[in-house]
Structure formats: C-alpha cells, structure tokens
Design a protein around this motif. Sequence first.
Motif, short mmCIF file in Angstrom:
data_model
loop_
_atom_site.label_atom_id
_atom_site.label_comp_id
_atom_site.label_asym_id
_atom_site.label_seq_id
_atom_site.Cartn_x
_atom_site.Cartn_y
_atom_site.Cartn_z
N MET A 105 60.06 6.36 -27.01
CA MET A 105 61.30 5.92 -27.05
C MET A 105 61.95 6.57 -25.78
O MET A 105 61.36 7.51 -25.01
CB MET A 105 62.12 7.02 -28.11
N HIS A 135 56.55 9.82 -25.26
CA HIS A 135 58.08 9.26 -24.72
C HIS A 135 58.45 9.35 -23.45
O HIS A 135 57.73 10.02 -22.48
CB HIS A 135 59.01 10.13 -25.59
N ASP A 190 67.38 6.12 -26.45
CA ASP A 190 67.34 5.98 -28.07
C ASP A 190 67.83 7.44 -28.78
O ASP A 190 68.13 7.28 -29.75
CB ASP A 190 65.73 5.71 -28.14
N ARG A 195 71.80 1.77 -28.37
CA ARG A 195 70.54 1.73 -28.63
C ARG A 195 70.65 3.09 -29.67
O ARG A 195 69.20 3.58 -29.78
CB ARG A 195 69.51 1.83 -27.56
N LYS A 204 69.73 6.44 -31.61
CA LYS A 204 69.52 6.71 -32.73
C LYS A 204 69.88 8.08 -33.21
O LYS A 204 70.22 8.20 -34.58
CB LYS A 204 67.89 6.43 -32.98
#
Length: 318
Positions: free
Chosen positions: A1, A25, A75, A117, A119
């Motif tokens: 991510m 990541h 993210d 995007r 999260k």
Amino acid sequence: MNIVVTGAAGFIGSHLCEALLSQGHLVKGIDQLQPASALKIKEDNLKNVLAHPNFEWQPADLLGMDLDREIDKADIVFHLAGLAGVRNSWGKTFADYLQANILLTQKILEACKQASRLKKLVFASSSSVYGGGGGQYNSESSPTQPISPYGLTKLAGEQLCYLYHKQYGVPYTALRYFTVYGPRQRPDMGFHRFMRNAWLGQPLLIYGNGEQTRDYTYVSDLVDANIKAMHYAKHGTVFNIGGTETASINEVVQKIERLAGKPLNITYSPEQPGDPFATRADIALASAELGYQPKVSLDQGLGEQWSYITALYENQNP
C-alpha cells in the motif's frame, strides 16, 4: 500500500517506517527538521531507511506544504507529527502546541476527507487525555480530564478526528499511547536522561518523590499496535496502547542502576505542573478488537535501550 507517515524522523515514526518497509509497503515520510538542535538526531533515526527503494523522504513544514497533494494517493496515513511534552506546554509556548497538535491535525483531516483511496487514518494520541489518575486502570470510557495543556491539545485532536469522521466519513482510529520508551527516545525523555546520566556519571534530577507510576510501552509493541490499527476494519474508534507492566520512577531507577553497575546521584525536586501521579492502561479493548498483546518486558526493554544509550554516548564516557 501507499502509506504516508507524518513525524517520520521522530522516535516512534522512524521505527514505524522501518516496520512498514519490511512488510513491502511504499512509504512517504514527512517531518520538519526543526529546531536545528534536533537535526542530527532525526537524521540518525532515519539512517536505516533513507536508502531503501520504497522510501520517499520529504523534510518539510507540514503546516506550510500542500498536504492535499501529498495525501491524495495514500491508502493509509499515520499522523504521528506533533509537539510532545507536558512541562513545556504551559505559558507562551502553548501557542506552539496549538499549531503542532491542533491546527496541523485539522489540516491533515482536510486533506484526508478528499483522499479517494484512503482506507485508514491512524492518529497518535496520548494517555495525557485522562489526567492525573489515582492509580486505577483507565479504560477508553474513563473520563477525559487533562491536567496539562499538552493533554488538552491531544484530546482536541481526537475530537477533530471524530468530527471529520461523522461529517465526512474520514476512516480513522486513534491510539492513546502510554509512556513509550526504547532506542531513539528523545533526549528530553525520562529513560534517555536517566541512562545518559548513569553512563556519564552525572547527577540526576527527579521531579516529585519518585513514587509516581507509569504504564511503560516498548516501542516495538507500539509499532505493532499501529500496524494492527491500520488493518482494523471499523472506524471512529479509540484504543489504549500500554505495555506489559507498571512501575514507579524509583523502581525504574533501581533497574538502571543494575544495568550501569553503580548507583545514580539523585536529587529530588518538587512535582511539575501537569505531571500525572499515576497512569495505568486497560488494554482489554485493544486486545479484543485489534489482537494487541504487548510482548516486551520492562527489564528486556530497558536492556535494549541501555545498549543504545551506551553506544550513542560511547565517546563521552568520562
């Protein structure tokens, strides 16, 4: 991510960046390298990640930069940047805490509400939101009554997160840190000062009678909690993050004396405004919801930090 970490060059942020990179990541680290006295410390904190191909480093004033652009493709956002310290939050310097802990958090949230995007936003809060405590365990439902301006600003940050979650759906989780320690701890923090003075044979000033108790959290356990929060499916939540045990300042000093192999030259002075007498974390909710279980004992963690301190001040040994 794609992950953004504010406060990436700090004590906790640098450990978090290392852990995220080890999991594969892409990490963008943002931090303000001010004041100049903190420059070398922060650069040393990042030495393990600066050359990593998945790490993008951006030293900048977060309040002055275009955070919309930085966060737009993220993210996950870990918001660790801020001004810490209870004793310095009184008086004229309170304006600095307002800027770093409240206005910056609001600016982060404004950017997060537009990030398509996103999260999860993980917000770094503090046990200071609870106040002084009488030795009882604090659960997330305990009253929040800060006794320092610093604690007030961290509670305000939590409330801002809640407002932006309710109004705009910003997907956040807040973590209330309980006295974090370990390698790279700031020089003004307790364990760093105690160990440095023990190593250098210098006198040590302790505020109060030393019977104050803290719930101590080793930095790797805290990093684990942050990563678990990143994957937590629910939003608008807050969790206590504490360690494996509680101890008094005097008990910690005795452990450091054993590590140093000599007694410390201690002077006690009056308590400082805003210093809580006792903090104890009820982590039942974090255990049930996040699967958080601290692993590092106080003795083990102190040993790790002692190794770091002796290496850091090796050339200054009298």
